[in-house]
Design a protein around this motif. Structure first.
Motif, PDB file in Angstrom:
ATOM      1  N   TYR A 254       0.837  -1.204   0.000  1.00  0.00           N
ATOM      2  CA  TYR A 254       0.000   0.000   0.000  1.00  0.00           C
ATOM      3  C   TYR A 254       0.869   1.250   0.000  1.00  0.00           C
ATOM      4  O   TYR A 254       0.653   2.167  -0.805  1.00  0.00           O
ATOM      5  N   LEU A 255       1.852   1.317   0.894  1.00  0.00           N
ATOM      6  CA  LEU A 255       2.735   2.474   0.947  1.00  0.00           C
ATOM      7  C   LEU A 255       3.488   2.635  -0.367  1.00  0.00           C
ATOM      8  O   LEU A 255       3.596   3.740  -0.915  1.00  0.00           O
ATOM      9  N   THR A 256       3.997   1.534  -0.902  1.00  0.00           N
ATOM     10  CA  THR A 256       4.684   1.603  -2.188  1.00  0.00           C
ATOM     11  C   THR A 256       3.732   2.037  -3.295  1.00  0.00           C
ATOM     12  O   THR A 256       4.095   2.819  -4.177  1.00  0.00           O
ATOM     13  N   GLY A 257       2.495   1.550  -3.264  1.00  0.00           N
ATOM     14  CA  GLY A 257       1.516   1.934  -4.280  1.00  0.00           C
ATOM     15  C   GLY A 257       1.224   3.425  -4.276  1.00  0.00           C
ATOM     16  O   GLY A 257       1.178   4.073  -5.328  1.00  0.00           O
ATOM     17  N   VAL A 258       1.018   3.988  -3.094  1.00  0.00           N
ATOM     18  CA  VAL A 258       0.780   5.438  -2.997  1.00  0.00           C
ATOM     19  C   VAL A 258       2.012   6.198  -3.466  1.00  0.00           C
ATOM     20  O   VAL A 258       1.914   7.165  -4.236  1.00  0.00           O
ATOM     21  N   ALA A 259       3.193   5.769  -3.021  1.00  0.00           N
ATOM     22  CA  ALA A 259       4.425   6.480  -3.348  1.00  0.00           C
ATOM     23  C   ALA A 259       4.742   6.411  -4.839  1.00  0.00           C
ATOM     24  O   ALA A 259       5.151   7.409  -5.444  1.00  0.00           O
TER      25      ALA A 259
ATOM     26  N   LEU B 176       1.820  -7.403  -7.232  1.00  0.00           N
ATOM     27  CA  LEU B 176       1.143  -6.693  -8.315  1.00  0.00           C
ATOM     28  C   LEU B 176       0.446  -5.428  -7.828  1.00  0.00           C
ATOM     29  O   LEU B 176       0.204  -4.508  -8.609  1.00  0.00           O
ATOM     30  N   TRP B 177       0.126  -5.374  -6.528  1.00  0.00           N
ATOM     31  CA  TRP B 177      -0.660  -4.266  -5.968  1.00  0.00           C
ATOM     32  C   TRP B 177      -0.097  -2.893  -6.344  1.00  0.00           C
ATOM     33  O   TRP B 177      -0.824  -2.039  -6.880  1.00  0.00           O
TER      34      TRP B 177
END
Length: 876
Positions: free
Chosen positions: A168-173, A219-220
């Motif tokens: 999640y953190l990587t996805g937002v970033a 993949l997220w």
């Protein structure tokens, strides 16, 4: 017959086939772009791309898909051009923290530092600033940001290039970074797709992964990248369930282009392409660097490339359908027009490369590999602007205070400060003396390998602290050696405060430091750092430890040591390293940094293993038996981690004030919209421009007089008639019969249930719940609280909690602010391998809010149909 890259894929294939009646052969054909009038921005770019591609000849199309070769031009990667239309080929350059191999550009903090700010504003601003610098150098594609390696193992060599092991953190970033880069007219490239989780065996390792783990973990963040409109994705070196990632029809066609609805182009990592037909039919759109990267002076196969003339030949022979080639080029040009919407014709207002990646001399060969065409190759354009201010701000706000017994912020009344350790010092031969930053002579401010850039300057901690001590009339003492422990003890004992610095770096495996071939061998500090810390703490009861590391290290002994009053993780903060640190030490900037990974008490406590030895080194196979349970998901789940295994929790970071959590409210966001599987069919694959005929071979040969001006080792798109008529005309290409008819089927195709939009089914992003919490500053100074929202998805196969929201909020003393979050359907769903779709299970769902994954202050149940849920407290 190939099926989902065949062996190793853990899917219930009978149920899967039943769910995909419109896609009879999973992974084939490669999805093509279709019009979407509902998305005006994208549709406009697509229309411009089709108009441009329709003017191109067969070989001009191939030119735009194929790199001209390693060191064949001024950029790390450069495609062929279209001279007839005055269109320069695309310039691609590393990397994820700045422009590699150039002068007068900035060295930004690493991706993990950007994530450690937990600030969407700062992450976006960093992307914007990098985009400006790449654009100013005349670069079309920035090879970054990074979501792979995600960070499965804490030793992973390239974890620091990315953001966090939390998807999640990587996805937002990654989404915020992409939006920032592309807002400045530069195509971002999300990499390395996918499962490139270690450097050992990276070019041959076969990662065997199950479908659920792929979707919910690795993949997220790529889904977030696609939803953000990323223009390109780089496929990785490794294999996925038996097939190389760059020719893996499940990973590229089925997941990325079909399910996630990716509308940009897929490029190979440098040398990660292995075949002509396999890569083309499985969804690769751009070959980098274009030539086949074998050992020096090794014999080159026909055409010297998997594509170039080999791809032209494959189209003429019908081995690659023309619609597939047309889609490659249309994807490339659509990405280009999407981020450059005002560029008409396509070459106007587009800066050209004003540098050479191979030398910083002003003059030299334009084509380095062949030593041809000496000219001015570096104009030394300064693109730094005022980005040093942002770099310093991120360096400070990504600094994580792990331990503080009250010594921080430092008082100006200090009598003396001793700065101890090599990692505090100016590199003796300058910050760029070591190629690819592959050394630890002086302070470490970035890792090593292709993710680096040259420092325009580097402010070391010793320099910054010395300057601050002079300003404040504090005696400054400094010793540089990590191995001269008697001197370190003597200097520390003589000072009112001792700050000891230590480092552990990592990087890419083409260089090695002390036997660390990219990945770290262990989680200890390098260069005698642990012993230096212990020696200083023996004699000074006001010891502060500062760490520059590429991830967690085993630091439990320092956490428990009574004389160690503070522990600070500064990560890889870039060129303003020392200034950013001093800003936090003296309280000029509030420390909002939160650790983007968990600090385990031992290497073994992480529950995952780095593969360093293989039974068959030529064909190593690696299972991911931990599934979705990495980092805090492992540590905090009963039956996985153990009590006492965590030294510092994911999301942990101390500040200079205190916060109290109050009223928690949870409610439904209006009426829940229904969620249905994507339905409908695409248009048939279009042939763009002139349709070529297979008997026109002579037409696509080199022009007259070509041998007189041909550049050696340069990749050209023309067909060699002798090769065309031979049996081995394409390099290492599987025979045409090795692929099913579906691989070349250009007829209308059905949508996948979880697909339909960029990032997946549009219903996944419907907001289902809002969550709000009151946070009060109960201290005496203004501070920033990073409020973190975690969800428990329930059930025995899920982690105890998963991050699903964060906000950094500045709050004045005695002030209360209400912090609000939104939860989407995707946030509270699991992947169902039978239906190939996301679902909200029947298990109880809960939300937890707090300051870290182990400091959860309030919680509540998520109830469908219940408007407000009253606050509670506790832990999962």
């Amino acid at each position: 017959m190939r099926l989902l890259s065949s062996a190793g894929l853990l899917l219930p294939l009978t149920a899967l086939t039943a769910a995909l009646t419109d896609t009879p052969f999973l992974g084939f054909p490669s999805p093509w772009l279709s019009p979407d009038p509902n998305d005006v921005e994208w549709q406009t770019a697509y229309d411009k791309a089709v108009a441009f591609v329709s003017q191109l000849t067969l070989t001009e199309k191939v030119n735009l898909t194929t790199g001209t070769g390693w060191e064949a031009d001024r950029c790390i990667g450069k495609t062929g051009s279209v001279p007839r239309l005055n269109f320069e080929g695309f310039c691609l350059m590393d990397g994820p923290l700045g422009v590699r191999y150039v002068d007068k550009a900035s060295a930004f903090p690493a991706g993990m530092n950007a994530a450690a700010t937990f600030s969407k504003r700062l992450i976006r601003a960093r992307g914007e600033a990098m985009g400006e610098e790449f654009r100013g150098k005349g670069i079309d594609v920035q090879l970054g940001p990074v979501a792979g390696a995600l960070g499965r193992t804490p030793q992973g060599g390239r974890n620091w290039e990315g953001f966090s092991p939390d998807p999640y953190l990587t996805g937002v970033a990654i989404a915020e970074t992409i939006k920032g880069i592309q807002s400045r007219g530069v195509i971002a490239c999300a990499k390395h797709y996918i499962l490139n989780e270690q450097e050992h065996f990276r070019g041959s390792i076969d990662v065997r992964i199950d479908d659920r783990t792929m979707h919910e973990l690795y993949l997220w963040p790529f889904a977030d990248a696609v939803r953000a409109g990323v223009g390109s994705v780089m496929c990785s070196y490794n294999k996925v369930n038996g097939t190389y990632a760059c020719e893996n029809e499940w990973a590229v066609n089925y997941l990325l282009k079909n399910e996630l609805g990716f509308r940009g182009f897929v490029m190979s990592d440098w040398g990660a392409q292995h075949t002509t037909l396999g890569s083309a039919l499985s969804g690769l759109d751009m070959s980098m660097p274009g030539d086949i990267m074998g050992p020096p002076n090794s014999p080159q196969p026909p055409y010297g490339s998997h594509w170039g003339g080999a791809l032209t030949q494959a189209v003429l022979k019908g081995e690659v359908p023309q619609w597939r080639l047309d889609d490659m080029v249309t994807r490339i040009m659509t990405a280009y027009f999407r981020i450059n919407p005002t560029i008409i014709p396509p070459n106007s207002s587009r800066p050209k490369p004003n540098f050479s990646a191979w030398t910083q001399n002003t003059t030299g060969p334009l084509y380095k590999a062949s030593n041809r065409t000496w000219t001015t190759i570096n104009e030394h354009i300064n693109v730094q602007s005022n980005h040093s201010h942002l770099i310093r701000e991120i360096a400070a706000k990504s600094t994580v205070i792990l331990k503080n017994t009250g010594i921080l912020p430092l008082p100006l009344s200090l009598d003396s400060i001793a700065v101890i350790g090599n990692d505090a010092q100016d590199p003796p031969n300058g910050p760029n003396a070591c190629p690819e930053r592959a050394c630890i002579t002086g302070t470490v401010a970035m890792g090593y390998g292709s993710g680096t850039t040259d420092f325009p300057y580097l402010i070391s901690p010793a320099t910054a602290l010395s300057h601050r001590c002079r300003q404040s009339n504090i005696t400054f003492l400094n010793t540089t050696s990590n191995w001269d422990l008697p001197t370190a003890r003597a200097v520390a004992a003589d000072s009112s405060l001792a700050i000891v610095f230590a480092a552990a770096t990592s990087g890419e495996n083409f260089v090695s430091i002390d036997g660390n071939a990219g990945d770290r061998n262990n989680l200890t500090l390098w260069d005698n750092g642990d012993e230096l810390i212990k020696a200083v703490a023996e004699v000074n009861n006001n010891t502060i430890v500062v760490l520059h590391t590429s991830g967690p290290v085993v630091i439990d002994y320092a956490h428990r040591h009574p004389n160690i009053s503070g522990i600070i993780w500064a990560g890889f903060p870039g060129q303003e390293s020392g200034n950013g640190l001093v800003d936090v030490l003296f309280g000029d900037v509030y420390p909002q940094g939160r650790t983007p990974f968990t600090w385990g008490s031992t290497l073994q406590s992480y529950g995952v293993e780095l593969m360093t030895v293989a039974a068959d080194p030529r064909n190593p196979t690696q299972e991911f038996p931990e599934g979705v349970f990495i980092d805090y998901r492992h540590f905090l789940t009963p039956g996985k981690g153990r009590e006492g295994d965590v030294t510092y929790a994911f999301g942990h970071g101390l500040g200079y004030t205190t916060f109290e959590y109050g009223l928690l409210a949870v409610g439904r966001e209006g009426v829940w919209p229904g969620y249905g599987a994507a339905e409908g069919r695409t248009d048939a694959a279009p042939v763009v421009g002139e349709e070529v005929e297979g008997d026109e071979v002579e037409r696509w040969g080199p022009p007259g007089g070509w041998e007189g001006w041909r550049i050696p080792r340069y990749v050209y798109p023309w067909v060699n008639t002798t090769v065309f008529n031979s049996e081995n005309g394409t390099a290492k290409a599987p025979a045409i019969g090795d692929f099913p008819p579906e691989a070349r089927d250009g007829g209308a195709q059905g949508l996948l249930p979880a697909g339909g939009k960029e990032g997946g089914n549009g219903g996944l992003y419907d907001v289902l719940f809002w969550v709000s919490v009151d946070v009060k500053n109960t201290g005496e100074v203004e501070g920033v609280e990073v409020v973190q929202l975690y969800v428990s998805l329930g059930g025995p196969s899920n982690p105890s909690i998963v991050l699903r929201g964060f906000e950094d909020v500045a709050i004045k003393p005695n002030e209360t602010k209400t912090v609000k979050f939104e939860l989407t359907r995707r946030d509270i769903s699991n992947w169902n391998t039978d239906t190939q779709n996301w679902e909200i299970t029947d298990h109880e769902k809960m939300v937890f809010l707090g300051s870290s994954a182990m400091d959860l202050r309030v919680n509540s149940t998520l109830e469908i149909g219940q408007r407000i849920v009253q606050p509670g407290s506790g832990k999962p």
